[in-house]
Design a protein around this motif. Structure first.
Motif, PDB file in Angstrom:
ATOM      1  N   ASP A 108      53.258  47.127  35.718  1.00  0.00           N
ATOM      2  CA  ASP A 108      51.905  47.733  36.267  1.00  0.00           C
ATOM      3  C   ASP A 108      51.559  47.127  37.670  1.00  0.00           C
ATOM      4  O   ASP A 108      52.120  45.955  37.985  1.00  0.00           O
ATOM      5  CB  ASP A 108      50.874  47.614  35.168  1.00  0.00           C
ATOM      6  CG  ASP A 108      51.280  48.418  33.964  1.00  0.00           C
ATOM      7  OD1 ASP A 108      51.522  49.443  34.188  1.00  0.00           O
ATOM      8  OD2 ASP A 108      50.513  48.098  32.847  1.00  0.00           O
ATOM      9  N   VAL A 109      50.757  47.960  38.394  1.00  0.00           N
ATOM     10  CA  VAL A 109      50.300  47.488  39.660  1.00  0.00           C
ATOM     11  C   VAL A 109      48.653  46.971  39.448  1.00  0.00           C
ATOM     12  O   VAL A 109      48.183  48.144  38.890  1.00  0.00           O
ATOM     13  CB  VAL A 109      50.294  48.586  40.764  1.00  0.00           C
ATOM     14  CG1 VAL A 109      49.512  47.723  42.138  1.00  0.00           C
ATOM     15  CG2 VAL A 109      51.833  48.422  41.253  1.00  0.00           C
TER      16      VAL A 109
ATOM     17  N   PHE B 236      52.555  45.151  47.794  1.00  0.00           N
ATOM     18  CA  PHE B 236      52.551  44.528  46.970  1.00  0.00           C
ATOM     19  C   PHE B 236      53.970  44.478  46.033  1.00  0.00           C
ATOM     20  O   PHE B 236      54.388  43.494  45.393  1.00  0.00           O
ATOM     21  CB  PHE B 236      51.468  45.157  45.947  1.00  0.00           C
ATOM     22  CG  PHE B 236      51.261  44.636  44.591  1.00  0.00           C
ATOM     23  CD1 PHE B 236      50.752  43.279  44.373  1.00  0.00           C
ATOM     24  CD2 PHE B 236      51.780  45.026  43.548  1.00  0.00           C
ATOM     25  CE1 PHE B 236      50.365  42.837  43.050  1.00  0.00           C
ATOM     26  CE2 PHE B 236      51.826  44.666  42.066  1.00  0.00           C
ATOM     27  CZ  PHE B 236      51.184  43.305  41.910  1.00  0.00           C
ATOM     28  N   VAL B 237      54.715  45.727  45.998  1.00  0.00           N
ATOM     29  CA  VAL B 237      55.895  46.223  45.469  1.00  0.00           C
ATOM     30  C   VAL B 237      56.779  44.956  46.020  1.00  0.00           C
ATOM     31  O   VAL B 237      57.544  44.456  45.297  1.00  0.00           O
ATOM     32  CB  VAL B 237      56.193  47.409  45.518  1.00  0.00           C
ATOM     33  CG1 VAL B 237      57.404  47.395  45.243  1.00  0.00           C
ATOM     34  CG2 VAL B 237      55.309  48.221  44.454  1.00  0.00           C
TER      35      VAL B 237
ATOM     36  N   PHE C 126      49.738  49.179  48.336  1.00  0.00           N
ATOM     37  CA  PHE C 126      50.751  49.192  47.255  1.00  0.00           C
ATOM     38  C   PHE C 126      52.007  48.912  47.640  1.00  0.00           C
ATOM     39  O   PHE C 126      52.919  48.175  46.821  1.00  0.00           O
ATOM     40  CB  PHE C 126      50.661  50.940  46.817  1.00  0.00           C
ATOM     41  CG  PHE C 126      51.358  51.234  45.658  1.00  0.00           C
ATOM     42  CD1 PHE C 126      50.394  51.436  44.673  1.00  0.00           C
ATOM     43  CD2 PHE C 126      52.621  50.717  45.191  1.00  0.00           C
ATOM     44  CE1 PHE C 126      50.872  51.808  43.241  1.00  0.00           C
ATOM     45  CE2 PHE C 126      52.995  51.284  44.133  1.00  0.00           C
ATOM     46  CZ  PHE C 126      52.152  51.526  42.799  1.00  0.00           C
TER      47      PHE C 126
ATOM     48  N   PHE D 150      58.127  49.724  39.349  1.00  0.00           N
ATOM     49  CA  PHE D 150      56.679  49.689  39.389  1.00  0.00           C
ATOM     50  C   PHE D 150      56.122  51.080  38.869  1.00  0.00           C
ATOM     51  O   PHE D 150      56.599  52.020  39.621  1.00  0.00           O
ATOM     52  CB  PHE D 150      56.184  49.141  40.447  1.00  0.00           C
ATOM     53  CG  PHE D 150      56.406  47.677  40.902  1.00  0.00           C
ATOM     54  CD1 PHE D 150      55.854  46.657  40.593  1.00  0.00           C
ATOM     55  CD2 PHE D 150      57.786  47.386  41.342  1.00  0.00           C
ATOM     56  CE1 PHE D 150      56.165  45.440  40.843  1.00  0.00           C
ATOM     57  CE2 PHE D 150      58.350  46.189  41.720  1.00  0.00           C
ATOM     58  CZ  PHE D 150      57.290  45.185  41.516  1.00  0.00           C
TER      59      PHE D 150
ATOM     60  N   VAL E 290      44.367  46.277  43.453  1.00  0.00           N
ATOM     61  CA  VAL E 290      45.384  46.347  44.715  1.00  0.00           C
ATOM     62  C   VAL E 290      44.926  47.692  45.393  1.00  0.00           C
ATOM     63  O   VAL E 290      45.170  48.848  44.601  1.00  0.00           O
ATOM     64  CB  VAL E 290      46.958  46.411  44.393  1.00  0.00           C
ATOM     65  CG1 VAL E 290      47.689  46.896  45.411  1.00  0.00           C
ATOM     66  CG2 VAL E 290      47.269  45.043  43.836  1.00  0.00           C
TER      67      VAL E 290
ATOM     68  N   LEU F 221      50.467  42.263  35.102  1.00  0.00           N
ATOM     69  CA  LEU F 221      51.495  43.352  35.815  1.00  0.00           C
ATOM     70  C   LEU F 221      52.035  44.192  34.305  1.00  0.00           C
ATOM     71  O   LEU F 221      52.856  45.112  34.238  1.00  0.00           O
ATOM     72  CB  LEU F 221      52.969  42.465  35.991  1.00  0.00           C
ATOM     73  CG  LEU F 221      52.788  41.732  37.260  1.00  0.00           C
ATOM     74  CD1 LEU F 221      54.153  41.219  37.932  1.00  0.00           C
ATOM     75  CD2 LEU F 221      52.374  42.767  38.515  1.00  0.00           C
TER      76      LEU F 221
ATOM     77  N   ARG G 185      48.129  54.689  38.124  1.00  0.00           N
ATOM     78  CA  ARG G 185      47.206  53.665  37.618  1.00  0.00           C
ATOM     79  C   ARG G 185      47.240  53.968  35.972  1.00  0.00           C
ATOM     80  O   ARG G 185      47.494  55.093  35.547  1.00  0.00           O
ATOM     81  CB  ARG G 185      45.911  53.837  37.979  1.00  0.00           C
ATOM     82  CG  ARG G 185      45.859  53.781  39.581  1.00  0.00           C
ATOM     83  CD  ARG G 185      46.179  52.236  40.055  1.00  0.00           C
ATOM     84  NE  ARG G 185      45.680  51.975  41.501  1.00  0.00           N
ATOM     85  CZ  ARG G 185      45.889  50.947  42.116  1.00  0.00           C
ATOM     86  NH1 ARG G 185      46.276  50.127  41.544  1.00  0.00           N
ATOM     87  NH2 ARG G 185      45.503  50.785  43.486  1.00  0.00           N
TER      88      ARG G 185
ATOM     89  N   TYR H 186      49.253  38.200  37.594  1.00  0.00           N
ATOM     90  CA  TYR H 186      48.863  39.683  38.443  1.00  0.00           C
ATOM     91  C   TYR H 186      48.573  40.807  37.546  1.00  0.00           C
ATOM     92  O   TYR H 186      48.348  41.469  37.878  1.00  0.00           O
ATOM     93  CB  TYR H 186      50.085  39.875  39.378  1.00  0.00           C
ATOM     94  CG  TYR H 186      50.303  39.335  40.646  1.00  0.00           C
ATOM     95  CD1 TYR H 186      49.344  38.955  41.621  1.00  0.00           C
ATOM     96  CD2 TYR H 186      51.264  38.368  40.559  1.00  0.00           C
ATOM     97  CE1 TYR H 186      49.477  38.391  42.692  1.00  0.00           C
ATOM     98  CE2 TYR H 186      51.633  37.433  41.907  1.00  0.00           C
ATOM     99  CZ  TYR H 186      50.628  37.358  42.753  1.00  0.00           C
ATOM    100  OH  TYR H 186      51.144  36.480  43.883  1.00  0.00           O
TER     101      TYR H 186
END
Length: 392
Positions: A313-314, A326-327, A323, A383, A318, A300, A387, A298
């Motif tokens: 990281d996201v 995802f977390v 969000f 997380f 996404v 990350l 960005r 992913y």
């Protein structure tokens, strides 16, 4: 109170957007402005529906009057759906709450709705047993399932009367343990009574009339339910188990998921300490191979998620609206059943100045009833909320 027809519109708008940051000075695009206009256009109809429903609810004093209010409450639900859909489109378009407040008069728009007053009227109606109107109860619960005449009939069986009496005894016992000062043994007695009452509650929920009467009992004990929650369930692990971690029961479901979502989430400082304990370190060590796989899968980042400064990281692909999912998904992939649902209600700031949110990991219980009533121990998985392109 967990009735279906309450505050969905405002929550649907605000909650998903808390996990996305875009600069407040950024102007809205024409497409975003069109979505804002669409959202504002849904509010007058909701205001009108709420106003009409409130008038009918306040005027109802008998079953006939309550029956007449039912379609008006249904109208609120259907209108809320339109607002919710418009709000979801705003979130998907990448609009943040700060941007909407600064550029789109969000506060003025939402404050025009009598949400709190409407909810109060709903709770008062439920506490009055909907004046005997099953139709109104079903409207409040947004229940559109078909029922047989037998399920809707107004006579109570002897078993149902006994079940209601048992629930009332449980609620009376709950009231005794709500204050901070009481004998701990009373909590054990309450837990035993509560567990024994679950079959009675299941039977009562099988048809609308008895479900309505059960809800009436809960609303009449609302002050005690709030008090127990506000006292953090006395950090009693048995109560946390039933009302926070696994609330699929008649008392746990009275509280909404969002009402309890801050129970563990809001103690990040103490959660950090739990990660640096023998059990916490062992859980992170066991997750390390899986973390290495997920970081590649992913993108990350280089962090390990254990601290604010080493947050994961996201990925850029996404969407803001996804969000939270995802977390929670990554936390569950890492820690399996130890991962708890997190609503990501707010962010914290690390020493590096970056804002972060965290998933929740269940470490276990203390095992010591003389220390915080053998409460549950939780630790975070961090997380980055911002960005990379927004980082300084």
């Amino acid at each position: 109170m967990n009735a279906a027809s309450t505050t969905r519109a405002a929550l649907a708008l605000c909650m998903p957007l808390l996990c996305h940051v875009c600069p407040a000075e950024q102007a809205l695009t024409p497409e975003q402005q069109a979505l804002v206009t669409d959202f504002h256009a849904t509010l007058p109809e909701l205001l009108q529906a709420m106003t009409a429903a409130r008038s009918a609810l306040q005027s109802a004093t008998d079953t006939a009057g309550a029956d007449a209010a039912a379609p008006l409450v249904r109208k609120v639900s259907t209108t809320e759906e339109k607002v919710q859909q418009a709000a979801t489109r705003l979130s998907a378009a990448g609009l943040s709450v700060s941007n909407l407040y600064d550029r789109a008069e969000l506060a003025k728009a939402v404050s025009s709705l009598p949400i709190a007053a409407y909810n109060a009227d709903i709770q008062a109606t439920l506490a009055n047993g909907c004046h005997g109107s099953v139709a109104l109860y079903l409207a409040i619960m947004d229940d559109t399932r078909p029922y047989t005449e037998e399920q809707l009939q107004a006579e109570l069986s002897e078993q149902e009367r006994t079940d209601l009496e048992e629930i009332e005894q449980v609620l009376a016992a709950m009231k005794e343990i709500c204050p901070r000062s009481h004998w701990r043994g009373l909590e054990d007695d309450f837990v035993r009574m509560f567990d024994a009452s679950l079959p009675a509650a299941t039977r009562l929920r099988q048809r609308p009339l008895t479900a309505m009467l059960l809800h009436r009992l809960l609303e009449r004990h609302a002050a005690s339910l709030y008090e127990l929650c506000n006292e953090n369930f006395h950090n009693n692990g048995d109560l946390e188990e039933r009302f926070v971690l696994h609330p699929q029961n008649y008392l746990g479901e009275w509280y909404s998921q969002r009402a309890l979502s801050g129970y563990f989430y809001g103690h990040a400082d103490s959660l950090d300490r739990n990660a640096d304990t023998p059990r916490g370190r062992e859980i992170w060590k066991a997750a390390a191979p899986r973390l290495a796989e997920l970081k590649k899968k992913y993108a990350l980042g280089s962090g390990d998620g254990r601290t604010r400064e080493t947050a994961l990281d996201v990925p850029a692909d996404v969407k803001p609206a996804d969000f939270k999912k995802f977390v929670n998904d990554i936390t569950r992939e890492l820690f399996g059943e130890r991962a708890l649902h997190s609503e990501l209600l707010w962010c914290t700031v690390g020493k590096n100045g970056r804002r972060v949110v965290h998933g929740l990991i269940l470490v276990g219980r203390t095992g010591n009833r003389n220390r915080n009533n053998d409460c549950h121990v939780i630790m975070p998985c961090y997380f980055n909320m911002e960005r990379k392109e927004n980082a300084q």
